[in-house]
Each structure stands twice: as C-alpha cells, then as structure tokens.
Scaffold this motif. Structure first.
Motif, PDB file in Angstrom:
ATOM      1  N   PRO A  53       1.047   0.229   0.400  1.00 51.42           N
ATOM      2  CA  PRO A  53       2.070  -0.243   1.348  1.00 51.42           C
ATOM      3  C   PRO A  53       1.713   0.144   2.777  1.00 51.42           C
ATOM      4  O   PRO A  53       1.279   1.270   3.041  1.00 51.42           O
ATOM      5  CB  PRO A  53       3.344   0.481   0.884  1.00 51.42           C
ATOM      6  N   HIS A  54       1.873  -0.804   3.689  1.00 49.44           N
ATOM      7  CA  HIS A  54       1.575  -0.609   5.108  1.00 49.44           C
ATOM      8  C   HIS A  54       0.095  -0.290   5.341  1.00 49.44           C
ATOM      9  O   HIS A  54      -0.296   0.058   6.461  1.00 49.44           O
ATOM     10  CB  HIS A  54       2.440   0.509   5.708  1.00 49.44           C
ATOM     11  N   GLY A  55      -0.725  -0.398   4.299  1.00 49.34           N
ATOM     12  CA  GLY A  55      -2.153  -0.149   4.427  1.00 49.34           C
ATOM     13  C   GLY A  55      -2.524   1.307   4.608  1.00 49.34           C
ATOM     14  O   GLY A  55      -3.687   1.624   4.884  1.00 49.34           O
ATOM     15  N   ARG A  56      -1.596   2.241   4.413  1.00 51.15           N
ATOM     16  CA  ARG A  56      -1.859   3.652   4.727  1.00 51.15           C
ATOM     17  C   ARG A  56      -2.282   4.427   3.479  1.00 51.15           C
ATOM     18  O   ARG A  56      -1.605   4.399   2.455  1.00 51.15           O
ATOM     19  CB  ARG A  56      -0.619   4.283   5.361  1.00 51.15           C
ATOM     20  N   TRP A  79     -14.531  -0.074  -6.532  1.00 51.38           N
ATOM     21  CA  TRP A  79     -13.149   0.075  -7.006  1.00 51.38           C
ATOM     22  C   TRP A  79     -12.162   0.110  -5.849  1.00 51.38           C
ATOM     23  O   TRP A  79     -10.978  -0.185  -6.016  1.00 51.38           O
ATOM     24  CB  TRP A  79     -12.999   1.335  -7.850  1.00 51.38           C
ATOM     25  N   LEU A  80     -12.638   0.433  -4.645  1.00 54.03           N
ATOM     26  CA  LEU A  80     -11.805   0.459  -3.444  1.00 54.03           C
ATOM     27  C   LEU A  80     -12.217  -0.732  -2.586  1.00 54.03           C
ATOM     28  O   LEU A  80     -13.369  -0.820  -2.151  1.00 54.03           O
ATOM     29  CB  LEU A  80     -12.016   1.771  -2.685  1.00 54.03           C
ATOM     30  N   LEU A  81     -11.287  -1.645  -2.347  1.00 53.38           N
ATOM     31  CA  LEU A  81     -11.641  -2.939  -1.778  1.00 53.38           C
ATOM     32  C   LEU A  81     -10.904  -3.213  -0.471  1.00 53.38           C
ATOM     33  O   LEU A  81      -9.720  -2.892  -0.320  1.00 53.38           O
ATOM     34  CB  LEU A  81     -11.317  -4.050  -2.779  1.00 53.38           C
ATOM     35  N   ALA A 105      -6.349   7.725  -2.587  1.00 55.89           N
ATOM     36  CA  ALA A 105      -7.090   6.699  -3.324  1.00 55.89           C
ATOM     37  C   ALA A 105      -7.558   7.232  -4.675  1.00 55.89           C
ATOM     38  O   ALA A 105      -7.458   6.539  -5.701  1.00 55.89           O
ATOM     39  CB  ALA A 105      -8.281   6.221  -2.492  1.00 55.89           C
ATOM     40  N   GLU A 106      -8.032   8.460  -4.697  1.00 56.43           N
ATOM     41  CA  GLU A 106      -8.455   9.058  -5.967  1.00 56.43           C
ATOM     42  C   GLU A 106      -7.266   9.283  -6.896  1.00 56.43           C
ATOM     43  O   GLU A 106      -7.396   9.134  -8.112  1.00 56.43           O
ATOM     44  CB  GLU A 106      -9.196  10.368  -5.711  1.00 56.43           C
ATOM     45  N   ARG A 107      -6.112   9.639  -6.337  1.00 55.82           N
ATOM     46  CA  ARG A 107      -4.906   9.803  -7.154  1.00 55.82           C
ATOM     47  C   ARG A 107      -4.535   8.470  -7.805  1.00 55.82           C
ATOM     48  O   ARG A 107      -4.068   8.432  -8.946  1.00 55.82           O
ATOM     49  CB  ARG A 107      -3.749  10.303  -6.288  1.00 55.82           C
ATOM     50  N   ALA A 108      -4.728   7.388  -7.080  1.00 56.15           N
ATOM     51  CA  ALA A 108      -4.436   6.070  -7.632  1.00 56.15           C
ATOM     52  C   ALA A 108      -5.339   5.766  -8.823  1.00 56.15           C
ATOM     53  O   ALA A 108      -4.886   5.248  -9.855  1.00 56.15           O
ATOM     54  CB  ALA A 108      -4.591   4.997  -6.556  1.00 56.15           C
ATOM     55  N   ARG A 109      -6.602   6.099  -8.709  1.00 56.48           N
ATOM     56  CA  ARG A 109      -7.523   5.915  -9.840  1.00 56.48           C
ATOM     57  C   ARG A 109      -7.075   6.737 -11.037  1.00 56.48           C
ATOM     58  O   ARG A 109      -7.084   6.262 -12.174  1.00 56.48           O
ATOM     59  CB  ARG A 109      -8.938   6.320  -9.457  1.00 56.48           C
ATOM     60  N   SER A 110      -6.676   7.958 -10.784  1.00 52.83           N
ATOM     61  CA  SER A 110      -6.241   8.840 -11.870  1.00 52.83           C
ATOM     62  C   SER A 110      -4.974   8.328 -12.534  1.00 52.83           C
ATOM     63  O   SER A 110      -4.718   8.629 -13.706  1.00 52.83           O
ATOM     64  CB  SER A 110      -6.007  10.262 -11.335  1.00 52.83           C
ATOM     65  N   VAL A 153      -8.298  -0.714  -6.445  1.00 55.20           N
ATOM     66  CA  VAL A 153      -7.354  -0.254  -5.430  1.00 55.20           C
ATOM     67  C   VAL A 153      -7.669  -1.000  -4.141  1.00 55.20           C
ATOM     68  O   VAL A 153      -8.779  -0.909  -3.618  1.00 55.20           O
ATOM     69  CB  VAL A 153      -7.461   1.265  -5.238  1.00 55.20           C
ATOM     70  N   PHE A 154      -6.673  -1.732  -3.638  1.00 55.42           N
ATOM     71  CA  PHE A 154      -6.889  -2.616  -2.494  1.00 55.42           C
ATOM     72  C   PHE A 154      -6.302  -2.003  -1.223  1.00 55.42           C
ATOM     73  O   PHE A 154      -5.174  -1.517  -1.216  1.00 55.42           O
ATOM     74  CB  PHE A 154      -6.245  -3.981  -2.752  1.00 55.42           C
TER      75      PHE A 154
END
Length: 339
Positions: A266-269, A302-304, A275-280, A286-287
C-alpha cells in the motif's frame, strides 16, 4: 508542435517498436492501474483523477499492450519464478491496486473482450465496504465542492498539526494537507475525520464485494493482497496482520482457491526487512511501485517493479489517446532485477 510531430513520426515509423523489441526482449513489464471509469458513471465526480483512467483510454492501453507485448497471467509469472517454464519475450502483466468496484464494471468487460488477463491486489478489510479510503473521500468531497483546503487545515490545527493556510484552492495544496492527515496517530486521525464527516459523506458504493471477487476470478483476473487496512507497511502497528492476516482472510473468502501468493505494498512503502517478512508470510511474488522494467535475463525476481501512469502519459490535451507517448514512457524505463 515540432516535438509532438517528431514523437508521432518516431512511433509511426516503427523505430520505437524495433527499439523495444531488441532492448526489452528479456523483460517483464508490470503495469499498475487503480480506477477505470466512464465519465457518465456517477462515481466519476467522486474519484481521484490522478488514480483514475477513462474507460476508452484503458481500452486503448490494452490494445497497445497486445500490439507490443505478450500479456501473461499472474500464474505464468509465479511458475516462471519457480523455474517451471520461461516467460515469453516482452512479457507484460496488468495489475490493479486497492479493490475498486469500478474495475468489475468497466475494466473487466474490456479485458474479457481482448482476452487480457490481470491481477488485482485487494485491501482485505475494504471488501464489502461502501466508502473509499479517507484520502479518496477527502479528494471526492473537494471535487464536489463540499470541502476545501482551508477547512481541512483548520481541522489539522485543532489536532496539534502546524498546518499552514493553503496558498490556493487547487489539488496540489490539498494533497499536502492529506499527507499531514496521514501522519496523524490513528486515534487523532479518526477524531479529525469524524469532525468533517458531513462533507466527506459519500452515498455511492466504491469498493469491491465478495461476489465481485468471484466474478473477477472467473473472468481471468487473479486476486492478490494489498494489505489488511491499506496502512503503509512502514507504519503499520501490526505487520503480521497486514501480511499473513490479510492472506488468511482472503483464503477464507475464496475457499475454492489456494491462499494468494502475490501482494503489493500500500502506498508503495516498504523496506528490505518488510519485503522479507512478506516472503515469510507466504507471498512468492511481492510487487512494489519502484518504476522499473524487471529484467528476466537470468531469472524472474520475487521483488518486482511496476509502472503506473496518469492520463497525461497516454493522451493529449484534448483527451485523445497517444500511443507514441505511451511507447516513449514504457519502452525506455530502467531495467533492473530488484531481488
């Protein structure tokens, strides 16, 4: 005038297209849209024009993508990331942020007509809710003449914010004040919004319903997550809820599908730790809103990065679609592998 003519000739000659075919052969371009509306739709007067594209211009964008790219599904990208297959040359993925109901009404039929797949990132708590996010409610009230910057600045000052008197009544000054509202502690923000609730009141439904989620899914639009509350991840009081919690809620809403493995910030922040927490939390892709074309020379990251644009990037002053402007914008973006 000469510059405009040169851009048109450069595109019409095929030189821009050739440049793109060579330069971007091994890339994934991810497009970021928000709202798509017809001017005759009642929601047009309520929307934020910076994040809204006129429906006919959206159609022209899709036709441009079909002419210059190979449009892929979210599943294509996931499988390429896993090493199960390769993406086609000049791959492109269409994405939408937030979960607006107008995407079902105006974007989906146009995508179906062109057999274009897509991916929508949905704010979990907004599903089934009528009112838009408070930023959009403020913009909508301003556009309808129900709220001006002076009133918002006065409300901010009552809550201890040193908000200057707006220098003008335009959108830019209002957005600076909205940024200050975003910085308030949640309880203070809630109190401020309650004070101006009357002008912010919006009788229309803006957000997607659970039934519309299924309609999108059946129409070829995959569902990902955009957080639980639309709070920037960098200031979220409960990051686990924004990541894993939102994913679990969406899995419960769509039990016929596996839990989503895609999300956008959200809001690009974000920061590297988030980002690593999102993978976990189970997200394989993860965009971000980092404006780059994603290199696929060695692998799919994985991070785009994603490319968004306003109407001025695709249309002239009279509102006519300009493919040369869109080509000049998209074809020359930096190429990177974010992670």
């Amino acid at each position: 005038m000469f510059s405009d003519l040169f851009k048109k000739l450069l595109y019409a000659s095929g030189a821009l297209g050739l440049y793109h075919r060579v330069r971007n052969a091994r890339t994934l371009t991810v497009i970021m849209f928000h709202r798509v509306l017809e001017p005759t739709d009642a929601r047009w007067a309520h929307c934020d024009p910076d994040y809204t594209l006129r429906a006919d211009l959206f159609t022209s964008c899709l036709e441009f993508f079909a002419a210059h790219y190979n449009m892929v599904t979210a599943d294509d990208v996931v499988r390429a990331r896993r090493g199960e297959h390769e993406l086609p040359p000049r791959a492109l993925l269409v994405t939408f942020d937030d979960g607006w109901s107008d995407n079902v009404d105006h974007a989906l039929p146009r995508m179906r007509a062109l057999q274009a797949p897509g991916l929508m990132f949905v704010v979990s708590d907004a599903v089934g809710r009528d009112e838009p996010f408070y930023q959009e409610r403020i913009i909508g009230a301003w556009r309808r003449g129900r709220l001006d910057g002076r009133v918002l600045a006065q409300a901010l000052r009552r809550h201890g914010v040193q908000a200057p008197e707006p220098s003008d009544t335009g959108a830019a000054a209002l957005r600076l004040l909205i940024a200050q509202v975003e910085q308030l502690a949640p309880e203070k923000r809630k109190a401020l919004l309650a004070e101006i609730a009357e002008p912010l009141a919006d009788p229309l439904r803006h957000m997607i319903t659970a039934d519309e989620l299924r309609t999108l899914d059946e129409g070829g639009i995959a569902i990902g997550l955009h957080g639980k509350t639309h709070t920037p991840m960098t200031s979220a009081p409960d990051l686990d809820a924004e990541l894993g919690g939102a994913r679990a809620e969406m899995a419960a809403r769509m039990p016929h599908r596996p839990a989503p493995v895609t999300m956008s910030f959200p809001h690009g922040r974000f920061d590297p730790a988030i980002a690593e927490r999102a993978r976990s939390a189970g997200y394989e892709l993860v965009f971000t809103s980092v404006p780059v074309v994603n290199s696929t020379d060695s692998k799919v990251g994985w991070l785009l990065g994603r490319l968004g644009f306003e109407t001025g990037a695709v249309a002239d002053a009279s509102g006519r679609f300009r493919p040369d402007l869109l080509a000049l914008y998209l074809f020359r973006r930096p190429r990177r592998l974010l992670a």
